[in-house]
Scaffold this motif. Structure first.
Motif, PDB file in Angstrom:
ATOM      1  N   THR A  36      33.437  51.475  52.458  1.00 19.49           N
ATOM      2  CA  THR A  36      34.588  51.713  51.978  1.00 19.49           C
ATOM      3  C   THR A  36      34.506  51.181  50.488  1.00 19.49           C
ATOM      4  O   THR A  36      34.557  50.100  50.303  1.00 19.49           O
ATOM      5  CB  THR A  36      35.620  51.237  52.818  1.00 19.49           C
ATOM      6  OG1 THR A  36      35.617  51.919  54.133  1.00 19.49           O
ATOM      7  CG2 THR A  36      37.120  52.006  52.309  1.00 19.49           C
ATOM      8  N   LYS A  37      34.892  51.794  49.614  1.00 21.14           N
ATOM      9  CA  LYS A  37      35.206  51.750  48.254  1.00 21.14           C
ATOM     10  C   LYS A  37      36.603  50.923  47.927  1.00 21.14           C
ATOM     11  O   LYS A  37      37.582  51.293  48.760  1.00 21.14           O
ATOM     12  CB  LYS A  37      35.043  52.757  47.105  1.00 21.14           C
ATOM     13  CG  LYS A  37      33.817  53.520  47.332  1.00 21.14           C
ATOM     14  CD  LYS A  37      32.791  53.018  46.454  1.00 21.14           C
ATOM     15  CE  LYS A  37      31.601  53.793  46.657  1.00 21.14           C
ATOM     16  NZ  LYS A  37      30.286  52.957  46.925  1.00 21.14           N
ATOM     17  N   ILE A  38      36.797  50.214  46.977  1.00 24.47           N
ATOM     18  CA  ILE A  38      38.196  49.418  46.621  1.00 24.47           C
ATOM     19  C   ILE A  38      38.345  49.838  45.336  1.00 24.47           C
ATOM     20  O   ILE A  38      37.847  49.630  44.233  1.00 24.47           O
ATOM     21  CB  ILE A  38      37.743  47.785  46.709  1.00 24.47           C
ATOM     22  CG1 ILE A  38      37.370  47.540  48.213  1.00 24.47           C
ATOM     23  CG2 ILE A  38      39.111  47.177  46.575  1.00 24.47           C
ATOM     24  CD1 ILE A  38      36.578  46.279  48.245  1.00 24.47           C
ATOM     25  N   LYS A  39      39.914  50.296  45.160  1.00 21.07           N
ATOM     26  CA  LYS A  39      40.520  50.401  43.871  1.00 21.07           C
ATOM     27  C   LYS A  39      41.601  49.385  43.788  1.00 21.07           C
ATOM     28  O   LYS A  39      42.365  49.510  44.441  1.00 21.07           O
ATOM     29  CB  LYS A  39      40.741  51.707  43.592  1.00 21.07           C
ATOM     30  CG  LYS A  39      41.655  52.127  42.406  1.00 21.07           C
ATOM     31  CD  LYS A  39      41.637  53.609  42.140  1.00 21.07           C
ATOM     32  CE  LYS A  39      43.021  53.816  41.083  1.00 21.07           C
ATOM     33  NZ  LYS A  39      44.086  54.351  41.748  1.00 21.07           N
ATOM     34  N   ILE A  40      41.450  48.669  42.623  1.00 25.96           N
ATOM     35  CA  ILE A  40      42.787  47.621  42.514  1.00 25.96           C
ATOM     36  C   ILE A  40      43.317  48.558  41.124  1.00 25.96           C
ATOM     37  O   ILE A  40      42.949  48.646  40.135  1.00 25.96           O
ATOM     38  CB  ILE A  40      41.925  46.286  41.897  1.00 25.96           C
ATOM     39  CG1 ILE A  40      41.069  45.772  42.950  1.00 25.96           C
ATOM     40  CG2 ILE A  40      43.484  45.489  41.481  1.00 25.96           C
ATOM     41  CD1 ILE A  40      41.821  45.239  44.233  1.00 25.96           C
ATOM     42  N   CYS A  41      44.540  48.866  41.656  1.00 26.22           N
ATOM     43  CA  CYS A  41      45.358  49.795  40.622  1.00 26.22           C
ATOM     44  C   CYS A  41      46.504  48.921  39.877  1.00 26.22           C
ATOM     45  O   CYS A  41      47.024  47.864  40.160  1.00 26.22           O
ATOM     46  CB  CYS A  41      46.074  50.766  41.330  1.00 26.22           C
ATOM     47  SG  CYS A  41      46.353  52.185  40.077  1.00 26.22           S
ATOM     48  N   GLY A  42      46.718  49.344  38.683  1.00 25.76           N
ATOM     49  CA  GLY A  42      48.014  48.790  37.873  1.00 25.76           C
ATOM     50  C   GLY A  42      47.623  47.412  37.197  1.00 25.76           C
ATOM     51  O   GLY A  42      48.378  46.579  36.972  1.00 25.76           O
TER      52      GLY A  42
ATOM     53  N   ASP B 296      47.539  46.185  52.496  1.00 23.88           N
ATOM     54  CA  ASP B 296      47.408  44.622  52.400  1.00 23.88           C
ATOM     55  C   ASP B 296      46.239  44.154  53.237  1.00 23.88           C
ATOM     56  O   ASP B 296      45.541  44.645  53.947  1.00 23.88           O
ATOM     57  CB  ASP B 296      48.601  43.865  52.701  1.00 23.88           C
ATOM     58  CG  ASP B 296      48.949  43.993  53.947  1.00 23.88           C
ATOM     59  OD1 ASP B 296      48.296  43.915  54.892  1.00 23.88           O
ATOM     60  OD2 ASP B 296      50.316  43.843  54.190  1.00 23.88           O
ATOM     61  N   ALA B 297      45.742  42.758  53.007  1.00 25.20           N
ATOM     62  CA  ALA B 297      44.705  42.140  53.446  1.00 25.20           C
ATOM     63  C   ALA B 297      44.895  42.139  54.805  1.00 25.20           C
ATOM     64  O   ALA B 297      43.864  42.147  55.597  1.00 25.20           O
ATOM     65  CB  ALA B 297      44.551  40.772  52.788  1.00 25.20           C
TER      66      ALA B 297
ATOM     67  N   VAL C  67      48.616  43.116  46.150  1.00 26.64           N
ATOM     68  CA  VAL C  67      47.948  42.023  45.429  1.00 26.64           C
ATOM     69  C   VAL C  67      48.431  41.181  44.280  1.00 26.64           C
ATOM     70  O   VAL C  67      47.955  40.868  43.313  1.00 26.64           O
ATOM     71  CB  VAL C  67      46.519  42.321  45.158  1.00 26.64           C
ATOM     72  CG1 VAL C  67      45.707  42.847  46.617  1.00 26.64           C
ATOM     73  CG2 VAL C  67      46.613  43.718  44.253  1.00 26.64           C
ATOM     74  N   GLU C  68      49.886  41.370  44.582  1.00 28.07           N
ATOM     75  CA  GLU C  68      50.756  40.836  43.179  1.00 28.07           C
ATOM     76  C   GLU C  68      51.819  39.780  43.776  1.00 28.07           C
ATOM     77  O   GLU C  68      52.016  39.752  45.176  1.00 28.07           O
ATOM     78  CB  GLU C  68      51.582  41.856  42.577  1.00 28.07           C
ATOM     79  CG  GLU C  68      50.829  42.844  41.761  1.00 28.07           C
ATOM     80  CD  GLU C  68      51.621  43.932  40.987  1.00 28.07           C
ATOM     81  OE1 GLU C  68      51.068  44.858  40.450  1.00 28.07           O
ATOM     82  OE2 GLU C  68      52.641  44.224  41.574  1.00 28.07           O
ATOM     83  N   THR C  69      52.009  38.694  43.098  1.00 23.26           N
ATOM     84  CA  THR C  69      53.144  37.786  43.294  1.00 23.26           C
ATOM     85  C   THR C  69      54.072  37.839  42.180  1.00 23.26           C
ATOM     86  O   THR C  69      53.566  37.829  40.933  1.00 23.26           O
ATOM     87  CB  THR C  69      52.426  36.391  43.507  1.00 23.26           C
ATOM     88  OG1 THR C  69      51.478  36.332  44.652  1.00 23.26           O
ATOM     89  CG2 THR C  69      53.540  35.284  43.829  1.00 23.26           C
TER      90      THR C  69
ATOM     91  N   LYS D 229      45.139  36.802  46.385  1.00 25.74           N
ATOM     92  CA  LYS D 229      45.242  38.022  47.108  1.00 25.74           C
ATOM     93  C   LYS D 229      44.094  39.190  46.752  1.00 25.74           C
ATOM     94  O   LYS D 229      43.853  39.698  47.863  1.00 25.74           O
ATOM     95  CB  LYS D 229      46.866  38.527  46.951  1.00 25.74           C
ATOM     96  CG  LYS D 229      47.907  37.675  47.470  1.00 25.74           C
ATOM     97  CD  LYS D 229      49.262  38.310  47.165  1.00 25.74           C
ATOM     98  CE  LYS D 229      50.213  37.426  47.675  1.00 25.74           C
ATOM     99  NZ  LYS D 229      51.492  37.929  47.210  1.00 25.74           N
ATOM    100  N   ILE D 230      43.896  39.353  45.715  1.00 25.48           N
ATOM    101  CA  ILE D 230      42.950  40.477  45.327  1.00 25.48           C
ATOM    102  C   ILE D 230      41.464  39.841  45.925  1.00 25.48           C
ATOM    103  O   ILE D 230      40.934  40.742  46.559  1.00 25.48           O
ATOM    104  CB  ILE D 230      42.608  40.487  43.717  1.00 25.48           C
ATOM    105  CG1 ILE D 230      43.805  41.104  42.988  1.00 25.48           C
ATOM    106  CG2 ILE D 230      41.343  41.472  43.541  1.00 25.48           C
ATOM    107  CD1 ILE D 230      43.973  41.145  41.677  1.00 25.48           C
ATOM    108  N   GLU D 231      41.103  38.758  45.933  1.00 26.89           N
ATOM    109  CA  GLU D 231      39.895  38.071  46.391  1.00 26.89           C
ATOM    110  C   GLU D 231      39.795  38.302  48.027  1.00 26.89           C
ATOM    111  O   GLU D 231      39.154  38.860  48.698  1.00 26.89           O
ATOM    112  CB  GLU D 231      39.719  36.758  46.312  1.00 26.89           C
ATOM    113  CG  GLU D 231      38.457  35.997  46.667  1.00 26.89           C
ATOM    114  CD  GLU D 231      38.094  35.046  45.895  1.00 26.89           C
ATOM    115  OE1 GLU D 231      36.705  34.796  46.053  1.00 26.89           O
ATOM    116  OE2 GLU D 231      38.809  34.105  45.293  1.00 26.89           O
TER     117      GLU D 231
END
Length: 207
Positions: free
Chosen positions: A4-10, A163-164, A185-187, A195-197
């Motif tokens: 599964t691919k991952i997109k981190i947005c924003g 989320d994770a 993945v934000e604080t 969180k991203i990791e």
């Protein structure tokens, strides 16, 4: 199905780019629509320059003027176009004419199976299934009922409340082409490296 691919947005800060260059998601998203994550062309240009050339950037738009979208692609600032508004057949046809080689993603704020099947008929490469929140085009951080997802022939990005903790369960259930995350993945509204990791690790280690 491959991984599964991952997109981190924003992404919006140089710091965010440093994080993704280290963690190597499959896609990143630059938001050009009204949102607390909105950036302008100039900021996007700087971020793209610093971004690992192997990571494609997705431009996220809501009912944006076609010349603006075209320009961002032609200048190499973004490599994929995500349409998150009420863009119809005519709009998509026009974009295709201008950008024949650019992959298009059409976001659906899920309310029914019929609506998703309708969107699948559009001339786009991918769908992105997100939570419907009245008056909000994505980034709400809430999930939707996955039972509403019909059998699709088009690959799709799954978004909305991932989320994770819950991402693997959602991957097993939906078998989506990719997962898309932003607020989880934000604080305090800022991308959080830990969180991203953790999110990326969970997806990559998913069996």
């Amino acid at each position: 199905m491959g991984k599964t691919k991952i997109k981190i947005c924003g992404l919006k800060r140089p710091e965010d780019i440093r994080i993704v260059n280290r963690l190597k998601p499959d896609f990143v998203g630059f938001v050009f629509a009204e949102s607390k994550r909105k950036i302008d062309k100039k900021q996007a240009e700087k971020l793209r320059e610093a971004l690992d050339p192997d990571i494609p950037a997705v431009g996220v738009f809501v009912n944006e003027s076609i010349p603006n979208v075209t320009e961002l692609c032609r200048e190499g600032i973004i490599q994929l176009v995500q349409l998150h508004g009420n863009e119809d057949d005519c709009y998509i046809e026009e974009i295709r004419k201008n950008l024949p080689d650019t992959p298009l993603i059409k976001a659906v704020r899920v309310q029914s199976k019929e609506q998703i099947l309708e969107a699948e008929k559009l001339d786009v490469d991918y769908l992105l299934l997100d939570t419907y929140v009245k008056g909000q085009y994505g980034g709400s951080g809430t999930g939707f009922d996955k039972a509403l997802i019909p059998k699709l022939t088009k690959p799709y990005f799954l978004a909305g409340g991932l989320d994770a903790e819950n991402v693997n369960e959602n991957i097993s259930r939906c078998n989506s082409f990719a997962v898309d995350v932003s607020s989880a993945v934000e604080t305090d509204g800022v991308k959080d490296e830990t969180k991203i990791e953790e999110f990326i690790e969970r997806v990559r280690n998913h069996e």
